[in-house]
Design a protein around this motif. Structure first.
Motif, mmCIF file in Angstrom:
data_model
loop_
_atom_site.group_PDB
_atom_site.id
_atom_site.type_symbol
_atom_site.label_atom_id
_atom_site.label_comp_id
_atom_site.label_asym_id
_atom_site.label_seq_id
_atom_site.Cartn_x
_atom_site.Cartn_y
_atom_site.Cartn_z
ATOM 1 N N LEU A 259 0.850 -1.183 0.000
ATOM 2 C CA LEU A 259 0.000 0.000 0.000
ATOM 3 C C LEU A 259 0.885 1.232 0.000
ATOM 4 O O LEU A 259 1.790 1.360 0.825
ATOM 5 C CB LEU A 259 -0.875 -0.019 1.263
ATOM 6 C CG LEU A 259 -2.169 0.786 1.230
ATOM 7 C CD1 LEU A 259 -3.070 0.309 0.110
ATOM 8 C CD2 LEU A 259 -2.878 0.649 2.573
ATOM 9 N N LYS A 260 0.640 2.114 -0.979
ATOM 10 C CA LYS A 260 1.435 3.340 -1.030
ATOM 11 C C LYS A 260 0.533 4.491 -0.594
ATOM 12 O O LYS A 260 -0.331 4.929 -1.359
ATOM 13 C CB LYS A 260 1.921 3.561 -2.462
ATOM 14 C CG LYS A 260 2.872 4.727 -2.616
ATOM 15 C CD LYS A 260 4.285 4.315 -2.320
ATOM 16 C CE LYS A 260 5.219 5.510 -2.190
ATOM 17 N NZ LYS A 260 6.584 5.068 -1.860
ATOM 18 N N VAL A 261 0.723 4.940 0.614
ATOM 19 C CA VAL A 261 -0.132 6.014 1.123
ATOM 20 C C VAL A 261 0.497 7.363 0.816
ATOM 21 O O VAL A 261 1.609 7.651 1.259
ATOM 22 C CB VAL A 261 -0.349 5.866 2.637
ATOM 23 C CG1 VAL A 261 -1.163 7.048 3.153
ATOM 24 C CG2 VAL A 261 -1.063 4.559 2.931
ATOM 25 N N ARG A 262 -0.196 8.139 0.023
ATOM 26 C CA ARG A 262 0.270 9.506 -0.243
ATOM 27 C C ARG A 262 -0.743 10.456 0.374
ATOM 28 O O ARG A 262 -1.347 10.152 1.378
ATOM 29 C CB ARG A 262 0.431 9.717 -1.743
ATOM 30 C CG ARG A 262 1.493 8.806 -2.363
ATOM 31 C CD ARG A 262 1.974 9.331 -3.712
ATOM 32 N NE ARG A 262 2.952 8.430 -4.319
ATOM 33 C CZ ARG A 262 2.629 7.350 -5.037
ATOM 34 N NH1 ARG A 262 1.355 7.038 -5.248
ATOM 35 N NH2 ARG A 262 3.577 6.577 -5.546
ATOM 36 N N GLU A 263 -0.970 11.597 -0.228
ATOM 37 C CA GLU A 263 -1.812 12.584 0.455
ATOM 38 C C GLU A 263 -3.311 12.391 0.250
ATOM 39 O O GLU A 263 -4.110 12.727 1.112
ATOM 40 C CB GLU A 263 -1.439 13.995 -0.026
ATOM 41 C CG GLU A 263 -0.062 14.433 0.444
ATOM 42 C CD GLU A 263 0.320 15.774 -0.153
ATOM 43 O OE1 GLU A 263 -0.593 16.561 -0.453
ATOM 44 O OE2 GLU A 263 1.530 16.014 -0.331
ATOM 45 N N SER A 264 -3.702 11.836 -0.891
ATOM 46 C CA SER A 264 -5.108 11.882 -1.268
ATOM 47 C C SER A 264 -6.045 11.147 -0.314
ATOM 48 O O SER A 264 -7.251 11.344 -0.346
ATOM 49 C CB SER A 264 -5.291 11.302 -2.674
ATOM 50 O OG SER A 264 -5.138 9.906 -2.634
ATOM 51 N N SER A 265 -5.463 10.291 0.528
ATOM 52 C CA SER A 265 -6.325 9.481 1.388
ATOM 53 C C SER A 265 -6.156 9.815 2.863
ATOM 54 O O SER A 265 -6.745 9.175 3.715
ATOM 55 C CB SER A 265 -5.986 8.003 1.192
ATOM 56 O OG SER A 265 -4.664 7.759 1.634
#
Lengths: 337, 337
Positions: free
Chosen positions: A328-334
């Motif tokens: 899982l690549k968590v960036r800003e959108s979530s």
DNA sequence: AACGCTACCGGAAACGTTTCCAAGGCCCGG
DNA sequence: CCGGGCCTTGGAAACGTTTCCGGTAGCGTT
């Protein structure tokens, strides 16, 4: 553009064609010295065995067909690179065809490949794919075949899949952990296994966290940016926007973001977004898109290996399903700040 | 997996192989009725002429090689789709190889294609491409060859180009018209014609508007996102940021935007950006990227047609250069409000 | 000295087409 | 009625390999 033949090499060496052939095929019924000599002279003359003649005697085309729904997004090109890595190494050529997400084109492509006597086919179904019959026909003929990514469970054939269910569940959980309760899943066409699995992951994440979920939270659409835009637009029109979206892929996620921003919503402050597949652009857009990372290149490699096994085995090979995992690549959108 | 041969069809029809062959090759030395009958029976038996045997007698592979530097960005895939549109129609197969922007891989790819007796090659040079020698060797052998997009002017060979100079000039003028005087061009490797042309357009736009320009305003780098980032980072470190960037392609432009935003600069308020090629993502990023639109698909089609002409002509074909035109897509990244 | 075995090599068939050449049947004109 | 030409067809060579089969030479064994 005239090519040198084995005969000319044989004449130059004053030996038989068989000897030259043997030198190149390394089948050891030849004296090492002669072999060396042949190879040297051949190299000097610029001789290469004509692959076409070779294929004719060996009754093999050494061609493999790859059919993908599209290759403008980087996912399929990356898979193809994985496929090529493995197959070129083994002396196979890869014929790439794309179906434009169109059922009929897909079938035409398969026919073309069959008519061209490819030794095997690697395929990812179009989103419309209902022409299971033709595939079944290939399977019945015992034609080497591997499906990847987009499959259909009614076909008993080798498959390379991503663990869609698990990562859809994780991705949805991630959204839930941001404190979001009202989620919507922008889903793919339901006859694809991939769509079903991702949908099920979305549902089960809700169950696990004791959140209500029903069919109104799942909207079936396509795989394109436009599909994401259209879906969000309709929700806006109906004034039924959720707190977050889990999208079936990055393209629809990007469409969703685009539509939301255009209508003055802030991502992720107002609404969070989660994509799937993690294309390189994900990090470029604003806000950077959280996504599920799929091992695309590896997927191609595995598919190629499964196919090779089928091609090179004399007997019938039992279909095999390989499931790959991701991250899982968590960036800003979530991320709710 | 056993295929039906022409012989079996002939036996079933109680006629000679020649007759069956003639029926399929439409060379009219056959009675229409027989032809019809042969075709019917053949179809019923599921016969398809073996393309390999056919190729052997015709001394043609009906394969065409395409070598591109990469295909993760959508530009090259689109060109390839154009190429395929034309060639598949004519019964050719397209072998796609990618060089990873690497000189040696490119040469290896060309060798592989040559060894596989492809009837011709369509090529876009890698950014490192200095192995002109090998290409010259192909040209000397009179091997059908077409270069597109990324070429080198020292080669006299058919080419499909974009009018880089004109559109670089227009793009730069657009920036100047926004009232910007201090511009920097993020340029590609200078041995590629494309880089030179775009650079010259940048320079001449300055001349035309009586603005000073010198080599300090042109920074040579690669074609990747990272190259754009690196270049901007260096300018920030040296405190020599301009008012606007004209970038050799969208990837470097996106890198530039990324680097600027990360360092707190606003695009386009603080610094304007102009890209080149207009990939689909351009409209997705924040701010939407202004860019020069290239007719990628058409480029492929034209390249394929030029190649076909070489392959199918008996005599030597005079190299031809086709220059395609495009348009300017102005989005937010270049507009001073 | 005769025999058999091995190591190496040459000849030729086979792969499935296309295409050249020849031959047969038919029609037409003389 | 006969000969020439056309239309249609069959036979066979050719394309460039691989591979099976058979042959020869050299060597060791009895």
């Amino acid at each position: 553009m005239k090519h040198i033949t084995i005969k000319e090499v044989a004449e130059a060496l004053n030996c038989s064609i068989s000897t030259v052939s043997r030198a190149f095929n390394n089948k050891s019924e030849i004296h090492p010295d002669t072999r060396e000599r042949v190879l040297q002279v051949a190299a000097k003359m610029g001789y290469h065995p004509n692959p076409i003649a070779r294929k004719l005697t060996q009754q093999r085309s050494y061609n493999v067909g790859v059919v993908v729904p599209e290759f403008l997004n980087p996912f399929f090109p990356e898979v193809i690179m994985g496929i090529q890595d493995v197959l070129l190494e083994k002396g196979y050529q890869v014929l790439i065809m794309q179906s434009n997400e169109n059922d009929e084109t897909e079938q035409k492509n398969l026919k073309t490949l069959e008519d061209n006597f490819v030794d095997g086919i690697i395929l990812s179904l179009t989103q419309e794919s209902k022409n299971i019959n033709y595939l079944q026909h290939l399977i019945n003929k015992n034609y080497p075949l591997v499906l990847f990514n987009r499959t259909n469970e009614s076909l008993t054939v080798s498959k390379v899949l991503f663990d869609d269910y698990k990562w859809a569940l994780f991705a949805t959980e991630h959204l839930i952990q941001q404190g979001l309760k009202e989620l919507v899943h922008i889903a793919g066409k339901s006859h694809l296994t991939l769509s079903k699995k991702r949908k099920q992951g979305f549902i089960d994440a809700h169950r696990k966290h004791k959140l209500p979920v029903d069919s109104s939270k799942i909207i079936e659409t396509g795989f394109l940016v436009e599909d994401g835009i259209r879906t969000v637009m309709e929700l806006i029109d109906n004034d039924t926007l959720p707190e977050g979206f889990f999208c079936v892929n990055d393209a629809t996620a990007m469409g969703a973001i685009k539509a939301l921003k255009k209508n003055g919503y802030k991502v992720p402050q107002d609404i969070a977004i989660m994509g799937f597949t993690d294309t390189p652009v994900s990090s470029m857009i604003e806000p950077p898109l959280s996504s599920v990372v799929q091992p695309s290149r590896q997927m191609g490699e595995v598919a190629a290996e499964l196919l090779l096994r089928q091609i090179e085995s004399k007997s019938i090979v039992i279909p095999e399903t390989v499931v790959l995992s991701g991250s899982l690549k968590v960036r800003e959108s979530s991320v709710k700040l």
